[in-house]
Design a protein around this motif. Structure first.
Motif, PDB file in Angstrom:
ATOM      1  N   TYR A  56       0.861  -1.183   0.000  1.00  0.00           N
ATOM      2  CA  TYR A  56       0.000   0.000   0.000  1.00  0.00           C
ATOM      3  C   TYR A  56       0.896   1.230   0.000  1.00  0.00           C
ATOM      4  CZ  TYR A  56       1.137   0.688   4.949  1.00  0.00           C
ATOM      5  OH  TYR A  56       1.797   0.911   6.125  1.00  0.00           O
ATOM      6  N   SER A  57       0.306   2.379  -0.276  1.00  0.00           N
ATOM      7  CA  SER A  57       1.031   3.649  -0.230  1.00  0.00           C
ATOM      8  C   SER A  57       0.584   4.453   0.977  1.00  0.00           C
ATOM      9  CB  SER A  57       0.783   4.458  -1.506  1.00  0.00           C
ATOM     10  OG  SER A  57       1.431   3.880  -2.615  1.00  0.00           O
ATOM     11  N   VAL A  58       1.478   5.292   1.474  1.00  0.00           N
ATOM     12  CA  VAL A  58       1.130   6.175   2.587  1.00  0.00           C
ATOM     13  C   VAL A  58       1.790   7.529   2.361  1.00  0.00           C
ATOM     14  CG1 VAL A  58       3.058   5.413   4.037  1.00  0.00           C
ATOM     15  CG2 VAL A  58       1.039   6.423   5.097  1.00  0.00           C
ATOM     16  N   ILE A  59       1.049   8.574   2.696  1.00  0.00           N
ATOM     17  CA  ILE A  59       1.532   9.948   2.605  1.00  0.00           C
ATOM     18  C   ILE A  59       1.043  10.674   3.847  1.00  0.00           C
ATOM     19  CG2 ILE A  59      -0.490  10.842   1.360  1.00  0.00           C
ATOM     20  CD1 ILE A  59       1.438  12.566  -0.297  1.00  0.00           C
ATOM     21  N   ALA A  60       1.768  11.714   4.265  1.00  0.00           N
ATOM     22  CA  ALA A  60       1.381  12.435   5.472  1.00  0.00           C
ATOM     23  C   ALA A  60       1.682  13.921   5.298  1.00  0.00           C
ATOM     24  CB  ALA A  60       2.096  11.863   6.693  1.00  0.00           C
ATOM     25  N   ILE A  61       1.691  14.651   6.416  1.00  0.00           N
ATOM     26  CA  ILE A  61       1.923  16.098   6.410  1.00  0.00           C
ATOM     27  C   ILE A  61       2.879  16.447   7.544  1.00  0.00           C
ATOM     28  CG2 ILE A  61       0.859  18.356   6.863  1.00  0.00           C
ATOM     29  CD1 ILE A  61      -1.631  17.411   5.460  1.00  0.00           C
ATOM     30  N   ASP A  62       3.828  17.289   7.269  1.00  0.00           N
ATOM     31  CA  ASP A  62       4.764  17.936   8.202  1.00  0.00           C
ATOM     32  C   ASP A  62       6.176  17.971   7.653  1.00  0.00           C
ATOM     33  OD1 ASP A  62       3.369  19.021  10.292  1.00  0.00           O
ATOM     34  OD2 ASP A  62       3.582  17.297  11.633  1.00  0.00           O
ATOM     35  N   ASP A  63       6.711  16.796   7.249  1.00  0.00           N
ATOM     36  CA  ASP A  63       8.115  16.624   6.890  1.00  0.00           C
ATOM     37  C   ASP A  63       9.015  16.909   8.084  1.00  0.00           C
ATOM     38  OD1 ASP A  63      10.180  15.854   5.219  1.00  0.00           O
ATOM     39  OD2 ASP A  63      10.615  17.906   4.575  1.00  0.00           O
ATOM     40  N   MET A  64       8.726  16.238   9.192  1.00  0.00           N
ATOM     41  CA  MET A  64       9.642  16.330  10.332  1.00  0.00           C
ATOM     42  C   MET A  64      10.940  15.615   9.967  1.00  0.00           C
ATOM     43  SD  MET A  64       7.790  13.744  13.026  1.00  0.00           S
ATOM     44  CE  MET A  64       7.835  11.953  12.836  1.00  0.00           C
ATOM     45  N   PRO A  65      12.068  15.977  10.583  1.00  0.00           N
ATOM     46  CA  PRO A  65      13.361  15.416  10.158  1.00  0.00           C
ATOM     47  C   PRO A  65      13.407  13.898  10.100  1.00  0.00           C
ATOM     48  CG  PRO A  65      13.702  17.240  11.673  1.00  0.00           C
ATOM     49  CD  PRO A  65      12.214  16.991  11.640  1.00  0.00           C
ATOM     50  N   ASP A  66      12.693  13.217  11.007  1.00  0.00           N
ATOM     51  CA  ASP A  66      12.737  11.746  11.023  1.00  0.00           C
ATOM     52  C   ASP A  66      12.023  11.112   9.834  1.00  0.00           C
ATOM     53  OD1 ASP A  66      14.084  11.922  13.385  1.00  0.00           O
ATOM     54  OD2 ASP A  66      12.339  11.510  14.657  1.00  0.00           O
ATOM     55  N   ALA A  67      11.187  11.881   9.122  1.00  0.00           N
ATOM     56  CA  ALA A  67      10.390  11.297   8.041  1.00  0.00           C
ATOM     57  C   ALA A  67      11.261  10.695   6.946  1.00  0.00           C
ATOM     58  CB  ALA A  67       9.453  12.349   7.447  1.00  0.00           C
TER      59      ALA A  67
ATOM     60  N   HIS B 216      13.804   9.013   7.364  1.00  0.00           N
ATOM     61  CA  HIS B 216      14.435   7.789   7.851  1.00  0.00           C
ATOM     62  C   HIS B 216      13.416   6.732   8.263  1.00  0.00           C
ATOM     63  CE1 HIS B 216      18.170  10.030   7.704  1.00  0.00           C
ATOM     64  NE2 HIS B 216      17.587  10.985   8.407  1.00  0.00           N
ATOM     65  N   PHE B 217      12.137   6.943   7.912  1.00  0.00           N
ATOM     66  CA  PHE B 217      11.158   5.872   8.075  1.00  0.00           C
ATOM     67  C   PHE B 217      11.545   4.723   7.139  1.00  0.00           C
ATOM     68  CE2 PHE B 217       7.112   8.354   9.553  1.00  0.00           C
ATOM     69  CZ  PHE B 217       7.859   8.969  10.547  1.00  0.00           C
ATOM     70  N   HIS B 218      10.913   3.588   7.331  1.00  0.00           N
ATOM     71  CA  HIS B 218      11.137   2.464   6.417  1.00  0.00           C
ATOM     72  C   HIS B 218       9.795   2.063   5.788  1.00  0.00           C
ATOM     73  CE1 HIS B 218      13.096  -0.998   4.699  1.00  0.00           C
ATOM     74  NE2 HIS B 218      12.124  -1.784   5.159  1.00  0.00           N
ATOM     75  N   PRO B 219       9.595   2.438   4.517  1.00  0.00           N
ATOM     76  CA  PRO B 219      10.492   3.217   3.663  1.00  0.00           C
ATOM     77  C   PRO B 219      10.402   4.710   3.993  1.00  0.00           C
ATOM     78  CG  PRO B 219       8.453   2.764   2.501  1.00  0.00           C
ATOM     79  CD  PRO B 219       8.340   2.054   3.821  1.00  0.00           C
ATOM     80  N   PRO B 220      11.322   5.531   3.448  1.00  0.00           N
ATOM     81  CA  PRO B 220      11.248   6.983   3.674  1.00  0.00           C
ATOM     82  C   PRO B 220       9.873   7.517   3.278  1.00  0.00           C
ATOM     83  CG  PRO B 220      13.356   6.407   2.707  1.00  0.00           C
ATOM     84  CD  PRO B 220      12.531   5.153   2.671  1.00  0.00           C
ATOM     85  N   LEU B 221       9.346   8.413   4.099  1.00  0.00           N
ATOM     86  CA  LEU B 221       7.958   8.832   3.998  1.00  0.00           C
ATOM     87  C   LEU B 221       7.758   9.959   2.993  1.00  0.00           C
ATOM     88  CD1 LEU B 221       5.058   8.551   5.217  1.00  0.00           C
ATOM     89  CD2 LEU B 221       5.730  10.356   6.839  1.00  0.00           C
ATOM     90  N   THR B 222       6.854   9.741   2.041  1.00  0.00           N
ATOM     91  CA  THR B 222       6.360  10.830   1.207  1.00  0.00           C
ATOM     92  C   THR B 222       5.457  11.704   2.062  1.00  0.00           C
ATOM     93  OG1 THR B 222       6.455   9.504  -0.815  1.00  0.00           O
ATOM     94  CG2 THR B 222       5.011  11.426  -0.832  1.00  0.00           C
ATOM     95  N   THR B 223       5.657  13.008   2.002  1.00  0.00           N
ATOM     96  CA  THR B 223       4.918  13.891   2.902  1.00  0.00           C
ATOM     97  C   THR B 223       4.754  15.270   2.272  1.00  0.00           C
ATOM     98  OG1 THR B 223       4.853  14.704   5.194  1.00  0.00           O
ATOM     99  CG2 THR B 223       6.989  14.670   4.121  1.00  0.00           C
ATOM    100  N   VAL B 224       3.962  16.095   2.917  1.00  0.00           N
ATOM    101  CA  VAL B 224       3.779  17.485   2.502  1.00  0.00           C
ATOM    102  C   VAL B 224       4.430  18.357   3.565  1.00  0.00           C
ATOM    103  CG1 VAL B 224       2.108  19.303   2.022  1.00  0.00           C
ATOM    104  CG2 VAL B 224       1.658  16.967   1.251  1.00  0.00           C
TER     105      VAL B 224
END
Length: 342
Positions: free
Chosen positions: A277-288, A290-298
């Motif tokens: 599945y795909s996941v996207i979020a909001i913020d782009d905090m520094p840890d994003a 280094h998620f597994h996998p790296p997080l697509t975000t706004v």
């Protein structure tokens, strides 16, 4: 005077004499109030550095009735966004020679103790004779408490639902919700789950509204979870552990921390983001990254939000008029967690 005696403290007149300008020109340069030419500014600063001159802030404040301090009334938990805003405020204020006095307020406006605590916090700031106040709260109705403040002191509110025409700066959560959902639609997803943020908060409602407007326009059925308890990864994990009705191929989580907890719950179900599945979020905090996998975000630039609030307070102090509202626009950050549906 022998070497054992203390040297007299250099004065503004000493700086003016060395820089070959008037005392008034030195004062304008040091306070930032009024025009000083580039050449004169350079000579004055060189004289300040050479003499080791330090302004007498107490005397100046008595003359100008200013304290070079800004008050911050903040409501809600100290998470990534709110702490970044405070960092931006602190950075901008220090560069301008100002200090901050902060008050952290109760989280619940419905708490019977909240009005009294808020009144006491505001009273403490006003007792310190702050030059302006920044109101930072995601809770609807918070600004209703400040009618008397509007005409007594410069202030800026961090709200995308301001009650006044000017004096607000904010990140556009509605646009961020649209941007995140549009990216999933553009990747080809037609079954998109929204993991909603906490109830009764402007940001949560605006992000959900952006999501719903995009899926409605695309002819997709909206699927929204129950609200998370807060913005934490623990809340995202709890939502991910609940039964989720319906089929979905992508999840739009209300912020990065919620996405982290949600991914953890999905992993325990045998599902991996970026593969199943795909996941996207909001913020782009520094840890994003280094998620597994790296997080697509706004990305929402909370540091710039804090700097913007201080600039607006400073403009109000210098001009006597509130600054026009400013909006910090979101930006999509593409990483490996959002991919076309399998």
């Amino acid at each position: 005077m022998n070497s054992q005696q203390k040297r007299s403290r250099p004065s503004m007149a000493d700086v003016a004499a060395l820089a070959n300008v008037s005392v008034g020109t030195v004062s304008r340069h040091l306070t930032g109030r009024g025009y000083v030419g580039a050449d004169a500014r350079q000579r004055i600063q060189s004289a300040v550095d050479e003499l080791g001159y330090r302004p007498n802030l107490v005397a100046r404040n008595l003359r100008t009735q200013t304290t070079n301090t800004i008050g911050v009334l903040s409501m809600g938990p100290l998470d990534f966004g709110s702490s970044s805003v405070l960092s931006g405020l602190d950075d901008a204020s220090r560069q301008a020679g100002y200090g901050l006095i902060t008050a952290q307020l109760p989280h619940d406006l419905d708490d019977p103790r909240a009005p009294a605590e808020i009144e006491r916090a505001a009273g403490r700031l006003l007792a310190h004779q702050v030059d302006g106040i920044v109101l930072a709260s995601p809770y609807p109705g918070f600004e209703d408490l400040w009618d008397e403040l509007l005409n007594t002191i410069p202030f800026v509110t961090l709200s995308n639902h301001p009650r006044q025409e000017v004096g607000a700066t904010y990140v556009d959560s509605y646009a961020a919700g649209r941007l995140a959902t549009e990216h999933l639609v553009d990747l080809g997803h037609r079954a998109i789950l929204h993991v909603r943020g906490p109830r009764n908060l402007h940001e949560s409602s605006d992000r959900e509204r952006g999501y719903r407007d995009v899926v409605d326009a695309a002819g997709i059925d909206a699927q929204v979870t129950v609200p998370c308890e807060d913005w934490s990864s623990t809340s995202g994990y709890r939502i991910g552990r609940l039964p989720i009705e319906g089929r979905w191929t992508a999840a739009f989580c209300a912020n990065d921390a919620i996405a982290l907890g949600f991914q953890h719950a999905m992993y325990e179900r045998g599902l991996s983001a970026g593969r199943d599945y795909s996941v996207i979020a909001i913020d782009d905090m520094p840890d994003a990254a280094h998620f597994h996998p790296p997080l697509t975000t706004v990305a929402l630039d909370h540091l710039e939000l804090g700097r913007s609030a201080f600039r607006m307070i400073l403009e109000h102090l210098r001009t006597g008029s509130p600054a026009a509202n400013t909006v910090i626009e979101p930006a999509l950050v593409r990483r490996e967690s959002a991919v076309p549906p399998a």
